[in-house]
Write a protein that holds these residues in place. Structure first.
Motif, short mmCIF file in Angstrom:
data_model
loop_
_atom_site.label_atom_id
_atom_site.label_comp_id
_atom_site.label_asym_id
_atom_site.label_seq_id
_atom_site.Cartn_x
_atom_site.Cartn_y
_atom_site.Cartn_z
N SER A 1 0.84 -1.21 0.00
CA SER A 1 0.00 0.00 0.00
C SER A 1 0.87 1.25 0.00
O SER A 1 0.54 2.25 -0.64
CB SER A 1 -0.93 0.00 1.21
OG SER A 1 -1.86 -1.07 1.13
N ASN A 2 2.00 1.20 0.71
CA ASN A 2 2.93 2.33 0.67
C ASN A 2 3.43 2.57 -0.75
O ASN A 2 3.57 3.71 -1.19
CB ASN A 2 4.12 2.07 1.60
CG ASN A 2 3.75 2.22 3.07
OD1 ASN A 2 2.78 2.89 3.41
ND2 ASN A 2 4.52 1.60 3.94
N HIS B 1 -2.34 -14.73 -1.82
CA HIS B 1 -2.81 -13.41 -1.39
C HIS B 1 -2.50 -12.33 -2.42
O HIS B 1 -3.33 -11.47 -2.71
CB HIS B 1 -2.17 -13.04 -0.04
CG HIS B 1 -2.59 -11.68 0.46
ND1 HIS B 1 -3.86 -11.40 0.88
CD2 HIS B 1 -1.88 -10.53 0.59
CE1 HIS B 1 -3.93 -10.12 1.26
NE2 HIS B 1 -2.75 -9.58 1.09
N LEU B 2 -1.30 -12.38 -2.98
CA LEU B 2 -0.88 -11.32 -3.90
C LEU B 2 -1.58 -11.42 -5.25
O LEU B 2 -1.81 -10.39 -5.90
CB LEU B 2 0.64 -11.39 -4.11
CG LEU B 2 1.49 -11.13 -2.86
CD1 LEU B 2 2.96 -11.24 -3.21
CD2 LEU B 2 1.19 -9.76 -2.27
N ARG C 1 -3.44 -6.78 -8.20
CA ARG C 1 -4.52 -5.83 -8.53
C ARG C 1 -4.93 -4.92 -7.37
O ARG C 1 -5.16 -3.72 -7.60
CB ARG C 1 -5.74 -6.60 -9.04
CG ARG C 1 -6.93 -5.70 -9.40
CD ARG C 1 -7.96 -6.45 -10.20
NE ARG C 1 -7.40 -6.86 -11.49
CZ ARG C 1 -8.07 -7.63 -12.36
NH1 ARG C 1 -9.27 -8.08 -12.05
NH2 ARG C 1 -7.52 -7.95 -13.51
N PRO C 2 -5.04 -5.41 -6.12
CA PRO C 2 -5.48 -4.50 -5.05
C PRO C 2 -4.59 -3.28 -4.86
O PRO C 2 -5.02 -2.26 -4.33
CB PRO C 2 -5.47 -5.39 -3.80
CG PRO C 2 -5.60 -6.77 -4.34
CD PRO C 2 -4.85 -6.78 -5.63
N THR D 1 -5.94 -4.43 0.45
CA THR D 1 -5.70 -5.85 0.61
C THR D 1 -6.51 -6.60 -0.44
O THR D 1 -7.35 -6.02 -1.12
CB THR D 1 -6.09 -6.32 2.03
OG1 THR D 1 -5.63 -7.66 2.23
CG2 THR D 1 -7.60 -6.23 2.25
N ARG D 2 -6.21 -7.88 -0.54
CA ARG D 2 -7.04 -8.70 -1.42
C ARG D 2 -8.32 -9.04 -0.67
O ARG D 2 -8.31 -9.78 0.30
CB ARG D 2 -6.30 -9.98 -1.79
CG ARG D 2 -7.09 -10.86 -2.76
CD ARG D 2 -6.41 -12.20 -2.98
NE ARG D 2 -7.17 -13.01 -3.92
CZ ARG D 2 -6.94 -14.28 -4.15
NH1 ARG D 2 -5.95 -14.89 -3.52
NH2 ARG D 2 -7.66 -14.97 -5.02
N GLY D 3 -9.42 -8.46 -1.10
CA GLY D 3 -10.66 -8.58 -0.36
C GLY D 3 -11.30 -9.95 -0.51
O GLY D 3 -11.29 -10.55 -1.58
N GLY D 4 -11.84 -10.44 0.60
CA GLY D 4 -12.64 -11.65 0.55
C GLY D 4 -14.11 -11.28 0.61
O GLY D 4 -14.47 -10.15 0.90
#
Length: 394
Positions: A45-46, A69-70, A74-75, A278-281
């Motif tokens: 995010s940084n 997760h990555l 895209r996120p 984050t990668r949203g669930g």
């Protein structure tokens, strides 16, 4: 004037042994944080907010947990045709192939790729800390300083300083002394594992140091590289005034969650100007039943609470049944705490089940229960204990 070309290398390959059971089946950067996030979300995010689109992630232990997760980045707006997110697993086939034996060794093994990229500044970051920072600002300050390395620094507690690289900073933010995890730290100014390097001279120095130390190996950045750059007067400090906390140990991980439970957390994770992505669930809304009492806690989507929850973090899918009590604890995804049980000052990994009437933890050191473990009905897990017990398993 063209913007400097900046490459970020996220060192995500460490074993994470200090997080004990939490990293037995996942990479340290994939460890959940604050309910819905993962630790690697902070550096990524940084990068996004710093408008840096070239990000490489060096992986090694449990890489699947991190790759899942990555996904394609895209996120964090890193799913690009040119540039974007690139994973760097260990490799064979060249004289630099093989298993990484430290952060400096990892940098040396990727040297050819880094040279080929041709960055003006190389930002090397870890992924086991909670903070926000504009990497571009640090890189641009570095490029105007004449330094070979800029170390981002922060102040730490005196009784915790021996866990870090410790510096003494003089006029003009020149680093006058660097000591890696010293037994008796001379200051409480620590490097926070964010470094900006001038690529060409740094990689040349790594080659020379590698020949000099021989079989001893380059090990970590703080073992040979940073002390050498400091001795030559080529190291500068960049103080980080905001919140920063290393979460590389179980007590530090637990305490970092405590920091975010107050009315005014140290970082607003939903700040539109600097949101943590984050990668949203996909989770339903949290359900708080009639019997639920929840105070000073983070409650994620997909949870169901019928019991008493105070000062705790509930990740997605957690169930706290009516008559159960959870106090000052961190519950990772899918944990179930059955009626009549009590969980206090504990970290429970994914899918742990606490049986009816069981007691986990208490006043004292942090208790840690590993993934998918079951605490039997009426059983007691003492404060500071580990379940399963690594010593008994050995």
């Amino acid at each position: 004037m063209a913007l400097p070309r900046i490459l970020v290398l996220v060192l995500a390959g460490g074993a994470g042994g200090r997080l004990e059971l939490l990293t037995e089946q996942r990479a340290k950067p994939a460890v959940p944080f604050a309910g819905v996030y993962r630790l690697i979300d902070f550096p990524l995010s940084n990068c996004q907010h710093s408008q840096i689109a070239d990000v490489w992630v060096s992986v090694q232990f449990h890489p699947t947990s991190l790759s899942d997760h990555l996904a394609n980045g895209r996120p964090w707006d890193l799913d690009r045709t040119t540039g974007g997110l690139m994973m760097l697993p260990p490799f064979q086939g060249t004289d630099r192939g093989g298993w990484h034996t430290g952060t400096a060794d990892s940098l040396w093994r990727q040297a050819d790729l880094i040279r080929e990229f041709g960055a003006d500044a190389l930002v090397v970051v870890s992924s086991d800390a909670v903070y926000k920072l504009d990497y571009r600002e640090v890189a641009e300050a570095h490029l105007g300083s004449g330094a070979e390395v800029t170390m981002v620094t922060t102040e730490v507690a005196a009784d915790d300083a021996s866990r870090y690289g410790i510096v003494r900073v003089g006029e003009g933010n020149r680093v006058e002394d660097y000591a890696y995890k010293p037994d008796e730290p001379a200051t409480t100014t620590a490097t926070n594992e964010v470094f900006v390097f001038s690529p060409r001279p740094t990689l040349e120095r790594l080659d020379a140091l590698g020949e000099e130390v021989g079989e001893e190996g380059l090990e970590d950045l703080g073992t040979h590289l940073l002390p050498a750059q400091t001795r030559d007067g080529l190291a500068r400090a960049y103080p980080l005034d905001g919140y920063w906390r290393d979460v590389g140990t179980v007590p530090a991980y637990w305490q970092a969650h405590r920091d975010f439970l107050g009315e005014h957390p140290p970082i607003d994770l939903d700040d539109p100007a600097w949101a943590l992505h984050t990668r949203g669930g996909r989770h339903s809304s949290a359900r708080l039943l009639r019997s639920a009492v929840v105070e000073e806690s983070l409650v994620s989507g997909g949870t169901r609470v019928g019991g008493n929850v105070r000062g705790s973090v509930l990740s997605p899918g957690v169930v706290v049944e009516e008559g159960a009590t959870v106090v000052d604890s961190v519950l990772l995804p899918g944990v179930r705490v059955r009626s009549g049980s009590t969980v206090t000052r504990a970290v429970l990994d994914d899918l742990v089940e606490v049986g009816k009437g069981a007691v986990v933890g208490g006043n004292g050191e942090i208790t840690l229960v590993g993934r998918r473990a079951r605490v039997d009905d009426g059983a007691e897990v003492a404060p500071g204990a580990r379940l399963p017990d690594p010593e008994k398993e050995d």
